[in-house]
Design a protein around this motif. Structure first.
Motif, PDB file in Angstrom:
ATOM      1  N   LYS A  55      -3.668  13.149   1.562  1.00 35.18           N
ATOM      2  CA  LYS A  55      -2.746  14.281   1.437  1.00 35.18           C
ATOM      3  C   LYS A  55      -3.468  15.596   1.661  1.00 35.18           C
ATOM      4  CE  LYS A  55       0.684  16.312  -1.687  1.00 35.18           C
ATOM      5  NZ  LYS A  55       1.336  16.210  -3.022  1.00 35.18           N
ATOM      6  N   GLN A  56      -4.696  15.700   1.122  1.00 33.15           N
ATOM      7  CA  GLN A  56      -5.485  16.921   1.328  1.00 33.15           C
ATOM      8  C   GLN A  56      -5.744  17.164   2.809  1.00 33.15           C
ATOM      9  OE1 GLN A  56      -9.153  16.635  -0.865  1.00 33.15           O
ATOM     10  NE2 GLN A  56      -8.114  16.111  -2.779  1.00 33.15           N
ATOM     11  N   LEU A  57      -5.955  16.062   3.556  1.00 32.25           N
ATOM     12  CA  LEU A  57      -6.340  16.175   4.956  1.00 32.25           C
ATOM     13  C   LEU A  57      -5.160  16.084   5.921  1.00 32.25           C
ATOM     14  CD1 LEU A  57      -9.544  13.930   4.845  1.00 32.25           C
ATOM     15  CD2 LEU A  57      -9.384  16.413   4.616  1.00 32.25           C
ATOM     16  N   GLY A  58      -3.948  15.909   5.380  1.00 33.68           N
ATOM     17  CA  GLY A  58      -2.773  15.830   6.232  1.00 33.68           C
ATOM     18  C   GLY A  58      -2.651  14.526   6.994  1.00 33.68           C
ATOM     19  N   ILE A  59      -3.109  13.430   6.382  1.00 33.25           N
ATOM     20  CA  ILE A  59      -3.090  12.118   7.018  1.00 33.25           C
ATOM     21  C   ILE A  59      -2.078  11.217   6.310  1.00 33.25           C
ATOM     22  CG2 ILE A  59      -4.466  10.057   7.541  1.00 33.25           C
ATOM     23  CD1 ILE A  59      -6.970  11.889   7.364  1.00 33.25           C
ATOM     24  N   GLU A  60      -1.340  10.428   7.076  1.00 38.24           N
ATOM     25  CA  GLU A  60      -0.429   9.441   6.499  1.00 38.24           C
ATOM     26  C   GLU A  60      -1.175   8.137   6.260  1.00 38.24           C
ATOM     27  OE1 GLU A  60       3.543   6.789   7.668  1.00 38.24           O
ATOM     28  OE2 GLU A  60       2.840   8.388   9.017  1.00 38.24           O
ATOM     29  N   VAL A  61      -0.984   7.541   5.073  1.00 39.68           N
ATOM     30  CA  VAL A  61      -1.571   6.240   4.760  1.00 39.68           C
ATOM     31  C   VAL A  61      -0.457   5.258   4.449  1.00 39.68           C
ATOM     32  CG1 VAL A  61      -3.018   4.917   3.162  1.00 39.68           C
ATOM     33  CG2 VAL A  61      -3.727   7.200   3.867  1.00 39.68           C
ATOM     34  N   GLU A  62      -0.447   4.128   5.160  1.00 42.21           N
ATOM     35  CA  GLU A  62       0.496   3.044   4.867  1.00 42.21           C
ATOM     36  C   GLU A  62      -0.284   1.847   4.340  1.00 42.21           C
ATOM     37  OE1 GLU A  62       3.752   0.065   7.008  1.00 42.21           O
ATOM     38  OE2 GLU A  62       3.126   1.901   8.038  1.00 42.21           O
ATOM     39  N   VAL A  63       0.241   1.218   3.283  1.00 40.81           N
ATOM     40  CA  VAL A  63      -0.457   0.115   2.628  1.00 40.81           C
ATOM     41  C   VAL A  63       0.333  -1.183   2.790  1.00 40.81           C
ATOM     42  CG1 VAL A  63      -1.369  -0.755   0.434  1.00 40.81           C
ATOM     43  CG2 VAL A  63      -1.438   1.707   0.928  1.00 40.81           C
ATOM     44  N   LYS A  64      -0.376  -2.252   3.133  1.00 40.10           N
ATOM     45  CA  LYS A  64       0.196  -3.600   3.139  1.00 40.10           C
ATOM     46  C   LYS A  64      -0.635  -4.474   2.202  1.00 40.10           C
ATOM     47  CE  LYS A  64       1.878  -3.462   7.960  1.00 40.10           C
ATOM     48  NZ  LYS A  64       3.332  -3.585   7.724  1.00 40.10           N
ATOM     49  N   ASP A  65       0.042  -5.328   1.434  1.00 38.08           N
ATOM     50  CA  ASP A  65      -0.626  -6.156   0.437  1.00 38.08           C
ATOM     51  C   ASP A  65      -0.793  -7.582   0.941  1.00 38.08           C
ATOM     52  OD1 ASP A  65      -1.637  -7.295  -1.868  1.00 38.08           O
ATOM     53  OD2 ASP A  65       0.265  -7.244  -2.966  1.00 38.08           O
ATOM     54  N   ALA A  66      -2.045  -8.074   0.967  1.00 37.12           N
ATOM     55  CA  ALA A  66      -2.307  -9.453   1.375  1.00 37.12           C
ATOM     56  C   ALA A  66      -2.041 -10.436   0.245  1.00 37.12           C
ATOM     57  CB  ALA A  66      -3.749  -9.593   1.846  1.00 37.12           C
ATOM     58  N   ASN A  67      -2.016  -9.946  -0.986  1.00 39.71           N
ATOM     59  CA  ASN A  67      -1.742 -10.775  -2.161  1.00 39.71           C
ATOM     60  C   ASN A  67      -2.634 -12.022  -2.197  1.00 39.71           C
ATOM     61  OD1 ASN A  67      -0.422 -11.288  -4.598  1.00 39.71           O
ATOM     62  ND2 ASN A  67       1.154 -12.532  -3.623  1.00 39.71           N
ATOM     63  N   LEU A  68      -3.929 -11.807  -1.936  1.00 38.26           N
ATOM     64  CA  LEU A  68      -4.954 -12.856  -1.988  1.00 38.26           C
ATOM     65  C   LEU A  68      -4.734 -13.987  -0.983  1.00 38.26           C
ATOM     66  CD1 LEU A  68      -5.548 -13.136  -5.857  1.00 38.26           C
ATOM     67  CD2 LEU A  68      -6.845 -11.816  -4.171  1.00 38.26           C
ATOM     68  N   ASP A  69      -4.010 -13.705   0.090  1.00 43.99           N
ATOM     69  CA  ASP A  69      -3.724 -14.688   1.130  1.00 43.99           C
ATOM     70  C   ASP A  69      -4.388 -14.220   2.433  1.00 43.99           C
ATOM     71  OD1 ASP A  69      -2.540 -16.128   3.271  1.00 43.99           O
ATOM     72  OD2 ASP A  69      -0.726 -16.494   2.109  1.00 43.99           O
ATOM     73  N   VAL A  70      -5.402 -14.960   2.894  1.00 48.27           N
ATOM     74  CA  VAL A  70      -6.146 -14.560   4.093  1.00 48.27           C
ATOM     75  C   VAL A  70      -5.235 -14.492   5.310  1.00 48.27           C
ATOM     76  CG1 VAL A  70      -8.005 -15.177   5.672  1.00 48.27           C
ATOM     77  CG2 VAL A  70      -8.326 -15.472   3.221  1.00 48.27           C
ATOM     78  N   ALA A  71      -4.373 -15.486   5.474  1.00 43.37           N
ATOM     79  CA  ALA A  71      -3.472 -15.500   6.624  1.00 43.37           C
ATOM     80  C   ALA A  71      -2.551 -14.282   6.612  1.00 43.37           C
ATOM     81  CB  ALA A  71      -2.647 -16.787   6.628  1.00 43.37           C
ATOM     82  N   LYS A  72      -2.084 -13.930   5.426  1.00 43.99           N
ATOM     83  CA  LYS A  72      -1.214 -12.755   5.298  1.00 43.99           C
ATOM     84  C   LYS A  72      -1.994 -11.480   5.614  1.00 43.99           C
ATOM     85  CE  LYS A  72       2.206 -10.731   2.155  1.00 43.99           C
ATOM     86  NZ  LYS A  72       2.843 -10.831   0.821  1.00 43.99           N
ATOM     87  N   GLN A  73      -3.271 -11.454   5.226  1.00 47.66           N
ATOM     88  CA  GLN A  73      -4.094 -10.279   5.509  1.00 47.66           C
ATOM     89  C   GLN A  73      -4.303 -10.110   7.013  1.00 47.66           C
ATOM     90  OE1 GLN A  73      -8.295  -9.870   3.906  1.00 47.66           O
ATOM     91  NE2 GLN A  73      -7.327  -7.980   3.195  1.00 47.66           N
ATOM     92  N   VAL A  74      -4.597 -11.200   7.675  1.00 50.92           N
ATOM     93  CA  VAL A  74      -4.780 -11.155   9.132  1.00 50.92           C
ATOM     94  C   VAL A  74      -3.504 -10.675   9.816  1.00 50.92           C
ATOM     95  CG1 VAL A  74      -5.167 -12.548  11.192  1.00 50.92           C
ATOM     96  CG2 VAL A  74      -6.583 -12.916   9.157  1.00 50.92           C
ATOM     97  N   SER A  75      -2.366 -11.224   9.399  1.00 52.31           N
ATOM     98  CA  SER A  75      -1.073 -10.836   9.981  1.00 52.31           C
ATOM     99  C   SER A  75      -0.788  -9.353   9.768  1.00 52.31           C
ATOM    100  CB  SER A  75       0.044 -11.687   9.379  1.00 52.31           C
ATOM    101  OG  SER A  75       1.311 -11.284   9.856  1.00 52.31           O
ATOM    102  N   ALA A  76      -1.069  -8.863   8.549  1.00 50.71           N
ATOM    103  CA  ALA A  76      -0.814  -7.450   8.235  1.00 50.71           C
ATOM    104  C   ALA A  76      -1.697  -6.539   9.086  1.00 50.71           C
ATOM    105  CB  ALA A  76      -1.061  -7.195   6.752  1.00 50.71           C
ATOM    106  N   ALA A  77      -2.971  -6.920   9.238  1.00 52.23           N
ATOM    107  CA  ALA A  77      -3.883  -6.120  10.051  1.00 52.23           C
ATOM    108  C   ALA A  77      -3.436  -6.112  11.512  1.00 52.23           C
ATOM    109  CB  ALA A  77      -5.303  -6.664   9.940  1.00 52.23           C
ATOM    110  N   GLU A  78      -2.995  -7.262  12.002  1.00 56.63           N
ATOM    111  CA  GLU A  78      -2.504  -7.338  13.385  1.00 56.63           C
ATOM    112  C   GLU A  78      -1.262  -6.478  13.572  1.00 56.63           C
ATOM    113  OE1 GLU A  78      -2.079 -11.536  13.876  1.00 56.63           O
ATOM    114  OE2 GLU A  78      -4.147 -11.810  14.605  1.00 56.63           O
ATOM    115  N   ASP A  79      -0.399  -6.435  12.564  1.00 58.49           N
ATOM    116  CA  ASP A  79       0.789  -5.571  12.627  1.00 58.49           C
ATOM    117  C   ASP A  79       0.383  -4.107  12.753  1.00 58.49           C
ATOM    118  OD1 ASP A  79       2.515  -7.692  12.468  1.00 58.49           O
ATOM    119  OD2 ASP A  79       2.996  -7.436  10.346  1.00 58.49           O
ATOM    120  N   PHE A  80      -0.600  -3.692  11.936  1.00 60.53           N
ATOM    121  CA  PHE A  80      -1.059  -2.306  11.997  1.00 60.53           C
ATOM    122  C   PHE A  80      -1.635  -1.982  13.379  1.00 60.53           C
ATOM    123  CE2 PHE A  80      -1.657  -1.826   7.166  1.00 60.53           C
ATOM    124  CZ  PHE A  80      -0.617  -0.911   7.067  1.00 60.53           C
TER     125      PHE A  80
END
Length: 343
Positions: A55-80
């Motif tokens: 917020k100080q730097l004027g940047i947007e941050v979007e968060v995705k939760d992998a919920n301790l699931d590696v496959a979900k983490q990979v998918s979320a990163a690929e989406d980003f």
């Protein structure tokens, strides 16, 4: 635009928070963060620190939760990456599972910052020095034991052998306490699982077998609090007992330090600062600046009511005191790392 940037920089200076990143000429518009476990209080505060800095730097941050699931983490990163975020930040669920993502990010020239855990082939990681954190807490515990425990140190370590980071904390604690009390011993070396239920279970079993301890060390707040709960459930007095926690993840350790007579030391890891530093690192890699492989986030042992120097609490909300935390100088290099465990 220049007026907005100048205003942002002035605000950052007021917080003592210019770590070099804010002086970068270009700011990323959007950063994607894939957190490993968003329901954990530590990561909630990491995210808070990220969003405060962004917020100080004027940047947007979007968060995705992998919920301790590696496959979900990979998918979320690929989406980003498909969305075209400017920088990707990842807290790995599993170090091996993220290796392909690191390779793909390099191939696609996607700036990537890791938080917390190293991954082969990474450009940079923001994390504390785990061994140093335990060591400094151990030194403080040794000094306390000299003054209040007749110079004796019989330790129950509520650890987590699964992760190199937590093994380093336990090793550091014992090495640190021995600088003050050379004959300090580890009576119990437990696998508390990093959660309060498991910590309570294994601590109760250990104390039933041998309760001749006077120090409980936990590799995180859940571990130290689980150990203390087991002690209390056994009907034992806290007189002559020292509890040392690690993390400073949320309100739990503050409540313990206020109300539990034995909970005297907390090895604070300042999750908000970790998130803050990760955003600064993201700006640096976005601009192609040279960064170290490990950007160290600071830690500090807090004794008694020293937590008030770094946090204020109103109701169920704690607020970090950025001036005090930003004034802590992290070590230039960790005393020991995961690589030392393999030797």
């Amino acid at each position: 635009m220049m007026k907005l940037l100048k205003t942002t920089l002035v605000a950052s200076v007021a917080l003592g928070a210019l770590a070099g990143a804010a002086s970068a000429e270009n700011m990323p518009k959007k950063i994607g963060y894939v957190v490993n476990y968003a329901t954990h209080e530590w990561y909630q505060n990491v995210i808070k620190g990220m969003k405060d800095r962004a917020k100080q730097l004027g940047i947007e941050v979007e968060v995705k939760d992998a919920n301790l699931d590696v496959a979900k983490q990979v998918s979320a990163a690929e989406d980003f990456m498909a969305q075209g975020v400017d920088v990707l930040i990842i807290t790995p669920v599993n170090e091996e599972g993220v290796v392909p993502l690191v390779r793909r990010a390099k191939a696609e020239k996607m700036p990537l910052v890791l938080e917390g855990n190293p991954v082969k082939g990474m450009t940079t990681m923001v994390a504390i020095c785990d061994y140093d954190t335990g060591y400094d807490a151990g030194v403080a515990a040794g000094k306390y034991a000299k003054e209040h425990l007749d110079g004796k140190a019989k330790v129950m370590n509520v650890g987590l052998p699964l992760l190199s980071a937590t093994v380093l904390r336990s090793q550091g604690f014992m090495d640190g306490i021995k600088t003050e009390i050379p004959d300090a011993t580890m009576v119990h070396d437990l696998d508390g699982g990093g959660n309060p239920d498991r910590a309570l279970e294994v601590s109760s079993a250990a104390l039933a077998q041998n309760a001749d301890i006077n120090i409980i060390y936990g590799i995180n707040d859940s571990s130290s609090l689980g150990g203390l709960q087991a002690w209390k459930a056994a009907g034992k007095s806290q007189d002559g007992l020292l509890v040392v926690g690690t993390g400073g993840e949320g309100l739990a350790f503050i409540n313990a330090m206020q109300h539990e007579p034995s909970y005297k030391i907390e090895a604070a890891m300042f999750p908000e600062k970790e998130g803050f530093t990760a955003i600064d690192a993201a700006v640096k890699v976005f601009n192609g600046e040279s960064v170290p492989e490990h950007i160290v986030s600071p830690t500090a042992p807090m004794l008694g009511d020293e937590w008030q120097k770094y946090y204020s609490v109103e109701g169920t909300t704690r607020t970090i005191k950025w001036d005090a935390v930003n004034a802590i100088q992290p070590p230039a290099k960790c005393m020991k790392t995961a690589a030392d465990l393999k030797k």
